[in-house]
Design a protein around this motif. Structure first.
Motif, PDB file in Angstrom:
ATOM      1  N   UNK A   5     -19.349   1.371  32.448  1.00 59.60           N
ATOM      2  CA  UNK A   5     -20.434   2.016  32.705  1.00 59.60           C
ATOM      3  C   UNK A   5     -20.456   3.484  32.416  1.00 59.60           C
ATOM      4  N   UNK A   6     -19.272   3.974  32.675  1.00 56.07           N
ATOM      5  CA  UNK A   6     -19.123   5.468  32.491  1.00 56.07           C
ATOM      6  C   UNK A   6     -18.663   6.062  31.096  1.00 56.07           C
ATOM      7  N   UNK A   7     -18.795   5.179  30.296  1.00 49.78           N
ATOM      8  CA  UNK A   7     -18.143   5.468  28.741  1.00 49.78           C
ATOM      9  C   UNK A   7     -19.280   6.806  28.439  1.00 49.78           C
ATOM     10  N   UNK A   8     -18.686   7.915  27.803  1.00 54.10           N
ATOM     11  CA  UNK A   8     -19.498   8.952  27.414  1.00 54.10           C
ATOM     12  C   UNK A   8     -20.081   9.709  28.464  1.00 54.10           C
ATOM     13  N   UNK A   9     -19.849   9.531  29.670  1.00 57.16           N
ATOM     14  CA  UNK A   9     -20.648  10.275  30.657  1.00 57.16           C
ATOM     15  C   UNK A   9     -19.574  11.223  31.239  1.00 57.16           C
ATOM     16  N   UNK A  10     -20.110  12.474  32.055  1.00 56.52           N
ATOM     17  CA  UNK A  10     -19.270  13.170  32.586  1.00 56.52           C
ATOM     18  C   UNK A  10     -19.265  12.770  34.027  1.00 56.52           C
ATOM     19  N   UNK A  11     -18.162  12.660  34.637  1.00 53.85           N
ATOM     20  CA  UNK A  11     -17.892  11.858  35.941  1.00 53.85           C
ATOM     21  C   UNK A  11     -16.909  12.872  36.738  1.00 53.85           C
ATOM     22  N   UNK A  12     -16.826  12.853  38.046  1.00 55.78           N
ATOM     23  CA  UNK A  12     -15.795  13.401  38.870  1.00 55.78           C
ATOM     24  C   UNK A  12     -14.784  12.279  39.294  1.00 55.78           C
ATOM     25  N   UNK A  23     -14.710  15.298  33.978  1.00 50.43           N
ATOM     26  CA  UNK A  23     -14.261  15.046  32.447  1.00 50.43           C
ATOM     27  C   UNK A  23     -15.437  14.073  31.970  1.00 50.43           C
ATOM     28  N   UNK A  24     -14.932  13.957  30.620  1.00 50.54           N
ATOM     29  CA  UNK A  24     -15.993  12.921  30.111  1.00 50.54           C
ATOM     30  C   UNK A  24     -14.940  11.758  29.592  1.00 50.54           C
ATOM     31  N   UNK A  25     -15.564  10.457  30.196  1.00 51.70           N
ATOM     32  CA  UNK A  25     -14.513   9.379  29.786  1.00 51.70           C
ATOM     33  C   UNK A  25     -14.960   8.975  28.456  1.00 51.70           C
ATOM     34  N   UNK A  26     -13.744   9.185  27.498  1.00 50.50           N
ATOM     35  CA  UNK A  26     -13.946   8.686  26.018  1.00 50.50           C
ATOM     36  C   UNK A  26     -13.548   7.497  25.950  1.00 50.50           C
ATOM     37  N   UNK A  27     -12.663   7.051  26.518  1.00 49.30           N
ATOM     38  CA  UNK A  27     -12.188   5.251  26.029  1.00 49.30           C
ATOM     39  C   UNK A  27     -11.422   4.856  27.243  1.00 49.30           C
TER      40      UNK A  27
END
Length: 125
Positions: A5-12, A23-27
């Motif tokens: 659910x976090x792909x492409x989002x910035x998360x802590x 950072x941004x989850x890329x893959x």
């Protein structure tokens, strides 16, 4: 841990070593042996606990950019507010080039002296 659910989002991301990063989850990659890796584009990182400034600076420099993180190192994920994520995107895409701006200024004619004080109002006001 499923981070789809976090792909492409910035998360802590909080890690098991009492560190965290934004950072941004890329893959997400699953290997044949069952291990899972997450690819993040890390923009900010910190280390909790007692650490001196020089060591923290080196830690941040080493732990920025595209990084592969083992799933076992992730202790938790915090989803950032969508407005904060948009602010991060805007900041990253609109970073001014300070050196270019500096070279366009007439720096030779800047004041050499700065004074601080109270501005007096004229008597006729």
């Amino acid at each position: 841990m499923n981070l789809d659910p976090y792909l492409g989002q910035f998360v802590k991301v909080n890690t098991r070593e009492q560190e965290w990063f934004v950072g941004k989850l890329l893959s997400m990659r699953t290997h044949g042996n069952g291990s899972i890796e997450f690819e993040f584009d890390i923009i900010s990182t910190s280390k909790d606990g007692k650490i001196d400034h020089k060591e923290l600076k080196e830690f941040r420099k080493k732990n920025k950019g595209i990084q592969l993180i083992q799933a076992g190192k992730v202790a938790g994920i915090e989803e950032l507010d969508p407005r904060i994520q948009e602010g991060i995107r805007l900041t990253l895409t609109n970073v001014p080039n300070i050196l270019d701006i500096y070279h366009t200024l007439d720096v030779e004619n800047l004041p050499q002296r700065i004074e601080f004080g109270k501005i007096e109002k004229p008597d006729d006001l």
